[in-house]
Design an enzyme around this catalytic site. Structure first.
Site, PDB file in Angstrom:
ATOM      1  N   LYS A  43      54.345  41.760  74.202  1.00  0.00           N
ATOM      2  CA  LYS A  43      55.160  41.311  73.068  1.00  0.00           C
ATOM      3  C   LYS A  43      54.742  41.899  71.726  1.00  0.00           C
ATOM      4  O   LYS A  43      55.044  41.344  70.666  1.00  0.00           O
ATOM      5  CB  LYS A  43      55.218  39.774  72.961  1.00  0.00           C
ATOM      6  CG  LYS A  43      55.434  39.012  74.229  1.00  0.00           C
ATOM      7  CD  LYS A  43      56.353  39.642  75.221  1.00  0.00           C
ATOM      8  CE  LYS A  43      57.806  39.532  74.913  1.00  0.00           C
ATOM      9  NZ  LYS A  43      58.585  40.151  76.055  1.00  0.00           N
ATOM     10  N   SER A  44      54.069  43.039  71.765  1.00  0.00           N
ATOM     11  CA  SER A  44      53.559  43.651  70.535  1.00  0.00           C
ATOM     12  C   SER A  44      54.388  44.841  70.076  1.00  0.00           C
ATOM     13  O   SER A  44      54.058  45.468  69.065  1.00  0.00           O
ATOM     14  CB  SER A  44      52.116  44.108  70.756  1.00  0.00           C
ATOM     15  OG  SER A  44      51.318  43.015  71.127  1.00  0.00           O
ATOM     16  N   TRP A  71      61.177  51.479  82.525  1.00  0.00           N
ATOM     17  CA  TRP A  71      60.072  51.356  83.485  1.00  0.00           C
ATOM     18  C   TRP A  71      59.961  52.578  84.397  1.00  0.00           C
ATOM     19  O   TRP A  71      58.947  52.751  85.073  1.00  0.00           O
ATOM     20  CB  TRP A  71      60.176  50.053  84.297  1.00  0.00           C
ATOM     21  CG  TRP A  71      61.455  49.895  85.066  1.00  0.00           C
ATOM     22  CD1 TRP A  71      61.758  50.447  86.273  1.00  0.00           C
ATOM     23  CD2 TRP A  71      62.601  49.121  84.671  1.00  0.00           C
ATOM     24  NE1 TRP A  71      63.030  50.082  86.648  1.00  0.00           N
ATOM     25  CE2 TRP A  71      63.568  49.258  85.701  1.00  0.00           C
ATOM     26  CE3 TRP A  71      62.911  48.331  83.562  1.00  0.00           C
ATOM     27  CZ2 TRP A  71      64.816  48.628  85.647  1.00  0.00           C
ATOM     28  CZ3 TRP A  71      64.152  47.700  83.522  1.00  0.00           C
ATOM     29  CH2 TRP A  71      65.084  47.857  84.545  1.00  0.00           C
ATOM     30  N   TRP A  76      54.359  51.216  83.949  1.00  0.00           N
ATOM     31  CA  TRP A  76      53.076  50.537  83.685  1.00  0.00           C
ATOM     32  C   TRP A  76      52.072  50.953  84.744  1.00  0.00           C
ATOM     33  O   TRP A  76      52.312  50.757  85.952  1.00  0.00           O
ATOM     34  CB  TRP A  76      53.262  49.026  83.730  1.00  0.00           C
ATOM     35  CG  TRP A  76      53.691  48.418  82.427  1.00  0.00           C
ATOM     36  CD1 TRP A  76      52.878  47.782  81.523  1.00  0.00           C
ATOM     37  CD2 TRP A  76      55.016  48.349  81.878  1.00  0.00           C
ATOM     38  NE1 TRP A  76      53.618  47.345  80.447  1.00  0.00           N
ATOM     39  CE2 TRP A  76      54.928  47.683  80.624  1.00  0.00           C
ATOM     40  CE3 TRP A  76      56.273  48.806  82.299  1.00  0.00           C
ATOM     41  CZ2 TRP A  76      56.040  47.441  79.819  1.00  0.00           C
ATOM     42  CZ3 TRP A  76      57.377  48.570  81.496  1.00  0.00           C
ATOM     43  CH2 TRP A  76      57.250  47.905  80.280  1.00  0.00           C
ATOM     44  N   HIS A  99      49.150  47.339  79.857  1.00  0.00           N
ATOM     45  CA  HIS A  99      48.744  46.132  79.129  1.00  0.00           C
ATOM     46  C   HIS A  99      47.259  45.841  79.400  1.00  0.00           C
ATOM     47  O   HIS A  99      46.754  44.798  79.002  1.00  0.00           O
ATOM     48  CB  HIS A  99      49.558  44.917  79.579  1.00  0.00           C
ATOM     49  CG  HIS A  99      50.973  44.888  79.077  1.00  0.00           C
ATOM     50  ND1 HIS A  99      51.319  45.258  77.800  1.00  0.00           N
ATOM     51  CD2 HIS A  99      52.135  44.494  79.677  1.00  0.00           C
ATOM     52  CE1 HIS A  99      52.635  45.106  77.640  1.00  0.00           C
ATOM     53  NE2 HIS A  99      53.150  44.668  78.762  1.00  0.00           N
ATOM     54  N   SER A 129      56.917  35.146  70.363  1.00  0.00           N
ATOM     55  CA  SER A 129      57.741  35.983  71.232  1.00  0.00           C
ATOM     56  C   SER A 129      57.403  35.727  72.710  1.00  0.00           C
ATOM     57  O   SER A 129      58.301  35.611  73.563  1.00  0.00           O
ATOM     58  CB  SER A 129      57.500  37.451  70.872  1.00  0.00           C
ATOM     59  OG  SER A 129      58.214  38.308  71.718  1.00  0.00           O
ATOM     60  N   TYR A 185      53.340  46.946  64.752  1.00  0.00           N
ATOM     61  CA  TYR A 185      54.767  46.575  64.803  1.00  0.00           C
ATOM     62  C   TYR A 185      55.282  46.423  63.374  1.00  0.00           C
ATOM     63  O   TYR A 185      56.407  46.823  63.055  1.00  0.00           O
ATOM     64  CB  TYR A 185      54.857  45.244  65.561  1.00  0.00           C
ATOM     65  CG  TYR A 185      56.245  44.694  65.754  1.00  0.00           C
ATOM     66  CD1 TYR A 185      56.909  44.848  66.968  1.00  0.00           C
ATOM     67  CD2 TYR A 185      56.883  43.968  64.747  1.00  0.00           C
ATOM     68  CE1 TYR A 185      58.179  44.316  67.160  1.00  0.00           C
ATOM     69  CE2 TYR A 185      58.154  43.438  64.935  1.00  0.00           C
ATOM     70  CZ  TYR A 185      58.791  43.615  66.138  1.00  0.00           C
ATOM     71  OH  TYR A 185      60.043  43.088  66.331  1.00  0.00           O
ATOM     72  N   PHE A 221      66.690  48.194  66.455  1.00  0.00           N
ATOM     73  CA  PHE A 221      66.808  46.979  67.269  1.00  0.00           C
ATOM     74  C   PHE A 221      68.226  46.855  67.837  1.00  0.00           C
ATOM     75  O   PHE A 221      68.388  46.570  69.028  1.00  0.00           O
ATOM     76  CB  PHE A 221      66.448  45.749  66.420  1.00  0.00           C
ATOM     77  CG  PHE A 221      66.463  44.481  67.210  1.00  0.00           C
ATOM     78  CD1 PHE A 221      65.483  44.211  68.152  1.00  0.00           C
ATOM     79  CD2 PHE A 221      67.476  43.541  67.023  1.00  0.00           C
ATOM     80  CE1 PHE A 221      65.503  43.038  68.902  1.00  0.00           C
ATOM     81  CE2 PHE A 221      67.505  42.373  67.759  1.00  0.00           C
ATOM     82  CZ  PHE A 221      66.511  42.118  68.701  1.00  0.00           C
ATOM     83  N   ARG A 249      65.129  39.631  71.526  1.00  0.00           N
ATOM     84  CA  ARG A 249      65.398  38.296  70.985  1.00  0.00           C
ATOM     85  C   ARG A 249      65.785  38.363  69.513  1.00  0.00           C
ATOM     86  O   ARG A 249      66.924  38.128  69.147  1.00  0.00           O
ATOM     87  CB  ARG A 249      64.142  37.436  71.211  1.00  0.00           C
ATOM     88  CG  ARG A 249      64.315  35.957  71.021  1.00  0.00           C
ATOM     89  CD  ARG A 249      62.985  35.257  71.253  1.00  0.00           C
ATOM     90  NE  ARG A 249      61.955  35.739  70.333  1.00  0.00           N
ATOM     91  CZ  ARG A 249      61.656  35.182  69.162  1.00  0.00           C
ATOM     92  NH1 ARG A 249      62.286  34.102  68.773  1.00  0.00           N
ATOM     93  NH2 ARG A 249      60.708  35.696  68.385  1.00  0.00           N
TER      94      ARG A 249
HETATM   95  S1  PPS Z   1      56.720  43.395  76.788  1.00  0.00           S
HETATM   96  O1  PPS Z   1      57.250  42.305  77.636  1.00  0.00           O
HETATM   97  O2  PPS Z   1      55.279  43.309  76.652  1.00  0.00           O
HETATM   98  O3  PPS Z   1      57.141  44.711  77.228  1.00  0.00           O
HETATM   99  O4  PPS Z   1      57.327  43.092  75.341  1.00  0.00           O
HETATM  100  P1  PPS Z   1      57.257  44.079  74.089  1.00  0.00           P
HETATM  101  O5  PPS Z   1      58.235  45.165  74.269  1.00  0.00           O
HETATM  102  O6  PPS Z   1      55.856  44.423  73.783  1.00  0.00           O
HETATM  103  O7  PPS Z   1      57.739  43.123  72.906  1.00  0.00           O
HETATM  104  C1  PPS Z   1      59.034  42.545  72.849  1.00  0.00           C
HETATM  105  C2  PPS Z   1      59.293  42.224  71.391  1.00  0.00           C
HETATM  106  O8  PPS Z   1      59.590  43.439  70.677  1.00  0.00           O
HETATM  107  C3  PPS Z   1      60.869  43.296  70.080  1.00  0.00           C
HETATM  108  N1  PPS Z   1      61.542  44.604  69.986  1.00  0.00           N
HETATM  109  C4  PPS Z   1      61.898  45.167  68.812  1.00  0.00           C
HETATM  110  N2  PPS Z   1      61.720  44.764  67.544  1.00  0.00           N
HETATM  111  C5  PPS Z   1      62.226  45.563  66.563  1.00  0.00           C
HETATM  112  N3  PPS Z   1      62.882  46.701  66.794  1.00  0.00           N
HETATM  113  C6  PPS Z   1      63.077  47.171  68.059  1.00  0.00           C
HETATM  114  N4  PPS Z   1      63.731  48.299  68.265  1.00  0.00           N
HETATM  115  C7  PPS Z   1      62.566  46.376  69.139  1.00  0.00           C
HETATM  116  N5  PPS Z   1      62.581  46.492  70.500  1.00  0.00           N
HETATM  117  C8  PPS Z   1      61.948  45.406  70.986  1.00  0.00           C
HETATM  118  C9  PPS Z   1      61.591  42.307  70.988  1.00  0.00           C
HETATM  119  O9  PPS Z   1      62.741  41.799  70.374  1.00  0.00           O
HETATM  120  C10 PPS Z   1      60.486  41.285  71.196  1.00  0.00           C
HETATM  121  O10 PPS Z   1      60.187  40.536  70.024  1.00  0.00           O
HETATM  122  P2  PPS Z   1      60.873  39.133  69.638  1.00  0.00           P
HETATM  123  O11 PPS Z   1      60.091  38.645  68.457  1.00  0.00           O
HETATM  124  O12 PPS Z   1      60.744  38.233  70.818  1.00  0.00           O
HETATM  125  O13 PPS Z   1      62.297  39.450  69.278  1.00  0.00           O
END
Ligand code: PPS
Length: 287
Positions: A43-44, A71, A76, A99, A129, A185, A221, A249
């Protein structure tokens, strides 16, 4: 819920994608000097970085990112299908995601020229998240209430282990590993254009302005939320309950403020301060 886990070196991993064998294999992975490794705590910004790296290597052309799931183009390392995906692919450089914490992967990276990008995010946004993701992901345990979840995050007992160990382990390498780029991020949110230029320079793949602009466009996004190769809507309902929310999200910084009470914030700050005492990393964005 599938809720099957693999315990490996004291860390829980979702059992539908990880096996003891695949985890063991990851620790013995022979990196090639041309490899690009994206490392992150969940989620980073992992998926975002996978998209950025894919787009940079295609000079902003979205054909790959719109036709091949993330993927497959950036598997991964620790998941069971990784070896088969890498074997079937002939693209160079290989893009690999992980990870795993540095203390497990470090030995195989030592002496390697593989380029490593470590992505981190304010841990308060990570926990929020991750909490929402637990509701969708049937391969993770029940989230429980947010206060319970927050405790498990701070104790380091969630799947993928402690955020603090993960962050400190990788960050400790920034001083000595010149093939490691740390990017947050928050930096990508603030200035995606600048972040892409920084990443492309690190990857020794300089882009012209129009190519950078295309990368920015296709890894925004909204573009990623609409791209089924990366928004996880291709994952079947038995694995992700799409009625409970979406992987893409909110994509914002500071969303923790909508979830944390003032007491939870103070509690978090106390634990953060004590666990980060031995960490030299100074960033307002992670506090
Ligand atoms: S995972 O499951 O570990 O692969 O998740 P990860 O991709 O690390 O993190 C998911 C969060 O990243 C947000 N996300 C983005 N934010 C901004 N811009 C772009 N392009 C983008 N792509 C993915 C995603 O919405 C999740 O954060 P939250 O806060 O839940 O929305």
């Amino acid at each position: 819920r599938l809720d099957v886990t693999e315990m490996f070196h004291g860390i829980l991993f979702p059992g539908h994608l990880h096996t003891q064998e695949s985890l063991q294999l990851a620790l013995k992975f022979p990196f090639q000097d041309t490899d690009i490794l994206i490392a992150s705590y969940p989620k980073s910004g992992t998926t975002w970085m996978q998209e950025i790296v894919s787009l940079i290597s295609c000079r902003g052309d979205p054909h790959l990112t719109q036709n091949v799931p993330n993927w497959t183009r950036a598997p991964w390392l620790e998941q069971y299908y990784c070896a088969a995906v890498l074997e079937a692919s002939s693209t160079t450089p290989r893009v690999i995601t992980t990870h795993l914490p540095h203390h497990l992967l470090g030995p195989m990276l030592q002496g390697s020229k593989a380029k490593v990008i470590y992505v981190s995010r304010n841990p308060k946004d990570v926990v929020v998240s991750f909490y929402h993701f637990h509701k969708i992901a049937k391969f993770l345990p029940e989230a429980g209430t947010f206060p319970e979840f927050l405790d498990r995050f701070l104790e380091g007992t969630l799947n993928f282990g402690s955020w603090f160990d993960h962050f400190k382990g990788w960050i400790s390498q920034t001083a000595t590993m010149d093939n490691l780029l740390h990017i947050t991020y928050e930096e990508m949110s603030l200035d995606l254009h600048g972040a892409i230029k920084r990443i492309s320079a690190f990857l020794q793949c300089p882009l012209v302005e129009d190519e950078v602009k295309n990368c920015v466009k296709y890894c925004s996004f909204t573009s990623m939320k609409d791209n089924e190769m990366v928004n996880y809507t291709l994952v079947p309902d038995e694995i992700m309950d799409h009625s409970k929310g979406s992987f893409m999200r909110k994509g914002k910084t500071g969303d923790w403020k909508n979830m944390f009470t003032e007491e939870q914030n103070q509690y978090f700050k106390r634990i953060f301060k004590s666990k980060m005492q031995d960490c030299t990393f100074e960033s307002k964005s992670h506090r």
